[in-house]
Design a protein around this motif. Sequence first.
Motif, short mmCIF file in Angstrom:
data_model
loop_
_atom_site.label_atom_id
_atom_site.label_comp_id
_atom_site.label_asym_id
_atom_site.label_seq_id
_atom_site.Cartn_x
_atom_site.Cartn_y
_atom_site.Cartn_z
N MET A 121 0.83 -1.21 0.00
CA MET A 121 0.00 0.00 0.00
C MET A 121 0.86 1.26 0.00
N ILE A 122 1.77 1.38 0.96
CA ILE A 122 2.55 2.61 1.08
C ILE A 122 3.63 2.70 0.00
N GLU A 123 3.97 1.58 -0.62
CA GLU A 123 4.99 1.61 -1.67
C GLU A 123 4.59 2.55 -2.79
N GLU A 124 3.28 2.77 -2.96
CA GLU A 124 2.79 3.64 -4.02
C GLU A 124 2.63 5.08 -3.56
N PRO A 160 -0.90 10.94 -0.77
CA PRO A 160 -0.57 10.81 0.65
C PRO A 160 -1.45 9.82 1.38
N VAL A 161 -1.05 9.41 2.57
CA VAL A 161 -1.87 8.61 3.46
C VAL A 161 -1.76 9.22 4.85
N TYR A 162 -2.86 9.20 5.60
CA TYR A 162 -2.87 9.76 6.95
C TYR A 162 -2.82 8.62 7.97
N VAL A 163 -1.98 8.77 9.00
CA VAL A 163 -1.83 7.76 10.05
C VAL A 163 -2.33 8.36 11.35
N GLY A 164 -3.37 7.74 11.95
CA GLY A 164 -3.93 8.25 13.19
C GLY A 164 -4.56 7.14 14.01
N ASP A 165 -5.14 7.53 15.15
CA ASP A 165 -5.60 6.51 16.10
C ASP A 165 -7.04 6.68 16.58
N ALA A 198 -11.09 -1.14 10.44
CA ALA A 198 -10.24 -0.27 9.63
C ALA A 198 -9.62 -1.09 8.49
N GLU A 199 -9.60 -0.53 7.31
CA GLU A 199 -9.08 -1.27 6.15
C GLU A 199 -7.59 -1.56 6.30
N TYR A 200 -6.87 -0.58 6.82
CA TYR A 200 -5.43 -0.76 7.06
C TYR A 200 -5.14 -0.39 8.50
N GLN A 201 -4.31 -1.18 9.17
CA GLN A 201 -3.95 -0.84 10.54
C GLN A 201 -2.57 -1.37 10.89
N ILE A 202 -1.97 -0.73 11.88
CA ILE A 202 -0.68 -1.17 12.42
C ILE A 202 -0.84 -1.39 13.91
N GLU A 244 6.48 0.61 13.99
CA GLU A 244 7.40 0.10 12.96
C GLU A 244 6.70 -0.78 11.94
N ASP A 245 5.44 -1.18 12.20
CA ASP A 245 4.69 -1.95 11.21
C ASP A 245 4.50 -1.17 9.92
N LEU A 246 4.64 0.15 9.96
CA LEU A 246 4.53 0.94 8.74
C LEU A 246 5.55 0.47 7.70
N LEU A 247 6.68 0.00 8.16
CA LEU A 247 7.72 -0.44 7.23
C LEU A 247 7.31 -1.69 6.47
N LYS A 248 6.39 -2.48 7.02
CA LYS A 248 5.95 -3.71 6.34
C LYS A 248 5.12 -3.42 5.11
N TYR A 249 4.50 -2.23 5.06
CA TYR A 249 3.72 -1.87 3.90
C TYR A 249 4.60 -1.49 2.71
#
Length: 207
Positions: free
Chosen positions: A1-4, A161-166, A194-198, A202-207
Amino acid sequence: MIEERDSLIFDLDGTLWDASETVVRAFNDSIVEIGFDINLNALDIRNFSGMKMDDIFAQHFNFIPKEKLQNFEDIYSSREKKYLNESGGRLFPNVRETLEKLSKIHRLFIVSNCLSGYIESFLDFYDLNSYFEDFECFGNRGLPKDENIRLIVTRNDLQNPVYVGDTIWDIESSDKAGVDFIYASYGFGKIENAEYQIEKFEDLLKY
């Protein structure tokens, strides 16, 4: 997902750090200063974290007479900056290391519903300024989070962009701004399906 993606926009409280212990001290000392004997705790702060500051004052401090509210807000704002500069907050595990890696391949930003100076206190306390290109908050212009997200996107010519929040307010703001969302499930809020979650930063790096 984030690779794009060309960029990530981060919420602050509950996503990058937890400053509730410092913030509750600023609130409680400000309450005492205007003559009330009411104490909040850190959980109270986490529960309303992510709301616009004027909504927080209106909904959670309605025991303060309207004629004293502006004075309370001014006192609190001053104490918040002072206490954050002195004590900061607790950075979530591996945030610095992950930001360093992400910043090499993505542009990084912050959008928060905090008061002016709050993001600066965070960046200065942990010396993280070099990782972020720009940031915006409610306190600067009184704009809601979705408009500040759009402002960051437009101002920096972000393409995907993508937004990361809680919190639920984060995902609602992302939807209004037309920006995809990643749920930080370790944070303060609860979002179902949520469609995407961590589960950790550091799980952001897996995307």
